[in-house]
Design a protein around this motif. Structure first.
Motif, PDB file in Angstrom:
ATOM      1  N   ARG A 216      78.963  10.728  40.101  1.00  0.00           N
ATOM      2  CA  ARG A 216      78.017   9.654  40.407  1.00  0.00           C
ATOM      3  C   ARG A 216      77.662   9.628  41.889  1.00  0.00           C
ATOM      4  O   ARG A 216      76.588   9.158  42.265  1.00  0.00           O
ATOM      5  CB  ARG A 216      78.608   8.309  39.987  1.00  0.00           C
ATOM      6  N   ASP A 217      78.567  10.149  42.738  1.00  0.00           N
ATOM      7  CA  ASP A 217      78.306  10.141  44.177  1.00  0.00           C
ATOM      8  C   ASP A 217      77.182  11.083  44.574  1.00  0.00           C
ATOM      9  O   ASP A 217      76.537  10.872  45.606  1.00  0.00           O
ATOM     10  CB  ASP A 217      79.579  10.513  44.947  1.00  0.00           C
ATOM     11  N   ILE A 218      76.940  12.145  43.822  1.00  0.00           N
ATOM     12  CA  ILE A 218      75.937  13.132  44.231  1.00  0.00           C
ATOM     13  C   ILE A 218      74.837  13.321  43.197  1.00  0.00           C
ATOM     14  O   ILE A 218      73.964  14.157  43.382  1.00  0.00           O
ATOM     15  CB  ILE A 218      76.607  14.496  44.514  1.00  0.00           C
ATOM     16  N   PRO A 221      69.612  10.070  40.733  1.00  0.00           N
ATOM     17  CA  PRO A 221      69.476   8.864  39.900  1.00  0.00           C
ATOM     18  C   PRO A 221      68.349   9.008  38.883  1.00  0.00           C
ATOM     19  O   PRO A 221      67.393   9.763  39.090  1.00  0.00           O
ATOM     20  CB  PRO A 221      69.196   7.753  40.922  1.00  0.00           C
ATOM     21  N   ASP A 330      73.572  21.251  43.358  1.00  0.00           N
ATOM     22  CA  ASP A 330      73.942  20.073  44.147  1.00  0.00           C
ATOM     23  C   ASP A 330      75.449  20.041  44.392  1.00  0.00           C
ATOM     24  O   ASP A 330      75.901  19.647  45.476  1.00  0.00           O
ATOM     25  CB  ASP A 330      73.506  18.802  43.424  1.00  0.00           C
ATOM     26  N   GLU A 334      77.865  20.565  48.146  1.00  0.00           N
ATOM     27  CA  GLU A 334      78.923  19.723  48.680  1.00  0.00           C
ATOM     28  C   GLU A 334      79.981  20.568  49.384  1.00  0.00           C
ATOM     29  O   GLU A 334      80.722  20.075  50.229  1.00  0.00           O
ATOM     30  CB  GLU A 334      79.564  18.911  47.551  1.00  0.00           C
ATOM     31  N   SER A 363      66.541   5.686  49.534  1.00  0.00           N
ATOM     32  CA  SER A 363      67.169   6.101  48.280  1.00  0.00           C
ATOM     33  C   SER A 363      68.122   7.272  48.484  1.00  0.00           C
ATOM     34  O   SER A 363      68.797   7.697  47.543  1.00  0.00           O
ATOM     35  CB  SER A 363      66.108   6.490  47.254  1.00  0.00           C
ATOM     36  N   SER A 365      71.332   9.420  49.203  1.00  0.00           N
ATOM     37  CA  SER A 365      72.741   9.114  48.969  1.00  0.00           C
ATOM     38  C   SER A 365      73.484   9.086  50.302  1.00  0.00           C
ATOM     39  O   SER A 365      73.114   9.777  51.259  1.00  0.00           O
ATOM     40  CB  SER A 365      73.376  10.149  48.042  1.00  0.00           C
ATOM     41  N   ARG A 367      76.408  10.206  50.906  1.00  0.00           N
ATOM     42  CA  ARG A 367      77.066  11.492  51.168  1.00  0.00           C
ATOM     43  C   ARG A 367      76.089  12.469  51.813  1.00  0.00           C
ATOM     44  O   ARG A 367      76.438  13.209  52.735  1.00  0.00           O
ATOM     45  CB  ARG A 367      77.637  12.071  49.874  1.00  0.00           C
ATOM     46  N   THR A 379      81.720   5.593  51.365  1.00  0.00           N
ATOM     47  CA  THR A 379      81.113   6.005  50.091  1.00  0.00           C
ATOM     48  C   THR A 379      81.854   5.441  48.894  1.00  0.00           C
ATOM     49  O   THR A 379      81.589   5.827  47.764  1.00  0.00           O
ATOM     50  CB  THR A 379      81.089   7.537  49.991  1.00  0.00           C
ATOM     51  N   LYS A 383      76.274   3.737  46.693  1.00  0.00           N
ATOM     52  CA  LYS A 383      76.107   5.189  46.797  1.00  0.00           C
ATOM     53  C   LYS A 383      74.874   5.587  47.587  1.00  0.00           C
ATOM     54  O   LYS A 383      74.733   6.748  47.949  1.00  0.00           O
ATOM     55  CB  LYS A 383      76.032   5.801  45.395  1.00  0.00           C
ATOM     56  N   THR A 384      73.956   4.652  47.839  1.00  0.00           N
ATOM     57  CA  THR A 384      72.725   4.960  48.559  1.00  0.00           C
ATOM     58  C   THR A 384      72.632   4.110  49.819  1.00  0.00           C
ATOM     59  O   THR A 384      73.312   3.077  49.955  1.00  0.00           O
ATOM     60  CB  THR A 384      71.483   4.716  47.686  1.00  0.00           C
TER      61      THR A 384
END
Length: 435
Positions: A216-218, A221, A330, A334, A363, A365, A367, A379, A383-384
């Motif tokens: 959900r962190d990366i 949406p 994605d 990281e 919007s 994130s 991270r 974080t 998240k945003t």
């Protein structure tokens, strides 16, 4: 009457003073050896020692074997060290009596204490701390046969000391654990300096951080997910495929919550050449969707992608509703980061203006923002950037509002009825640390 014969035996008091001073000098050097080797063996880097032993270094193998039972090693070293120190004290007393009588004993004790402290304790231990391998490996060659020779005495000493430790709940047997926790390993990597290139250090630290982040962190949406609605006409579908930023798109029927499958853009050309983009043909070309729970750690998801040979997954919550999309690209970013270093280049949500400030899409994130600007925004909550601003202000701010978010000045440029759209950031210059 039977004559008696007196046999004169040599006595230490009969030895010449130069001989006593030479013996004292030898004892002080032995004390220095025991003190320094103890520090060297106990402070040597266990991982370096293991590596050298695995590479065939004989001294490292012996030292590693000795350190498997540190209680025996310490017992042996202290036995030798205390013996030579007591002998040195006795010799110093004899020398003092012969030079100045009993009145000189106190002076000799003070001088010997100072000499032992400097030359047999502080100096060798400091040297051993700075260069442990130079003392540890030669000492290991000596201690191995010495331990076999004095094993009964060492065993007796350890028997009583270990029994005393057990009485207070301490188990002395065995070498101390050398496993590092994640935070300890993170510290080791961070402080590796020139031994590990900065780029490699960043990647290693990113791998360690994968356990702390979830998909959900990366994820992308759901309101930003690009997909193909099967209810659209053929012209709109072709336009969506042409303008898409990804090669794999979710194919859904009316809503992203009703995903049919994952459509590969390259199949569009084949579909046009064969049967056109009919709904039935699109359904047949779509691959079965792959769903990912929102709380899955990134490291575990990386393994799941590898095992399932997947590159894209739909993130769902506990009710099965689609929250967004996560791709293998994605996730890999990281670890390896972006391909450029300028934040205005590698992130579409960040644009650099002529005055050096940054216009940021809220919007983005947190991270991604932390990675782009080298910030450390939390974080664990929102998240945003929009979510963090709303949590901080507890209201929808007006355009022109300025705030300091975790010591970073931010100006609200554009808002809507329910969210912050764009903010302005003046980044602080990054100070380079000279090594």
């Amino acid at each position: 009457m039977t004559p008696s014969f007196a046999i004169d035996r040599p006595h230490v008091n009969d030895l010449p003073l130069p001989g006593l001073f030479f013996a004292l000098f030898i004892l002080i050097n032995l004390s220095a050896f025991f003190s320094g080797s103890e520090t060297a063996l106990l402070t040597i880097n266990r991982y370096k020692l293991r590596h050298m032993a695995d590479q065939g270094h004989r001294g490292a193998r012996i030292a590693r074997r000795l350190l498997e039972r540190p209680d025996r090693l310490i017992g042996l070293i202290l036995l030798g060290n205390n013996f030579v120190n007591i002998m040195a004290s006795s010799l110093a007393t004899i020398i003092a009596i012969r030079l100045g009588g009993e009145a000189a004993i106190g002076i000799a004790a003070g001088l010997l204490t100072l000499v032992i402290l400097i030359f047999a304790e502080v100096a060798p231990k400091t040297y051993a701390t700075l260069h442990p391998e130079r003392l540890a490996f030669p000492a290991a060659y000596l201690y191995r046969p010495l331990l076999k020779l004095l094993y009964p005495i060492v065993w007796s000493v350890n028997f009583f000391t270990n029994g005393l430790l057990r009485m207070v709940g301490i188990v002395p047997e065995g070498a101390p654990p050398t496993d590092l926790s994640r935070e300890e390993l993170r510290t080791v990597v961070s402080e590796a300096g020139a031994m590990i290139p900065e780029r490699s250090r960043s990647m290693l630290l990113a791998i360690l951080d994968l356990e702390h982040a979830t998909v959900r962190d990366i994820m992308i949406p759901r309101n930003e997910v690009e997909g193909i609605d099967i209810q659209d006409d053929e012209e709109d579908i072709i336009k969506t495929i042409r303008n898409a930023g990804y090669t794999r798109l979710p194919l859904y029927d009316g809503s992203i919550d009703n995903v049919i499958g994952i459509f590969h853009a390259r199949h569009a050309l084949h579909a046009l050449l064969e049967k056109g983009l009919s709904k039935e043909h699109l359904r047949n070309l779509a691959q079965e969707p792959y769903y990912v729970p929102e709380g899955t750690p990134l490291y575990q998801q990386l393994l799941n992608f590898q095992r399932g040979r997947q590159q894209i997954g739909l993130v769902v919550d506990e009710y099965g509703d689609c929250l967004g999309l996560i791709t293998l690209t994605d996730l890999l970013e990281e670890i390896v980061g972006e391909f450029t270093t300028d934040p205005s280049d590698h992130t579409e949500e960040i644009h650099r203006t002529e005055d050096g400030s940054l216009l940021v899409d809220s919007s983005i994130s947190l991270r991604a923002l932390n990675r782009a600007l080298r910030w450390e925004l939390p974080t664990t909550g929102p998240k945003t950037l929009n979510g963090l601003i709303l949590e901080y202000l507890e209201t929808i701010p007006e355009t022109g509002t300025s705030l300091k978010l975790h010591d970073h000045p931010i100006e609200i440029i554009q808002t809507s009825d329910n969210a912050v759209k764009t903010v302005k950031i003046i980044p602080r210059p990054v100070r380079k640390v000279r090594r």
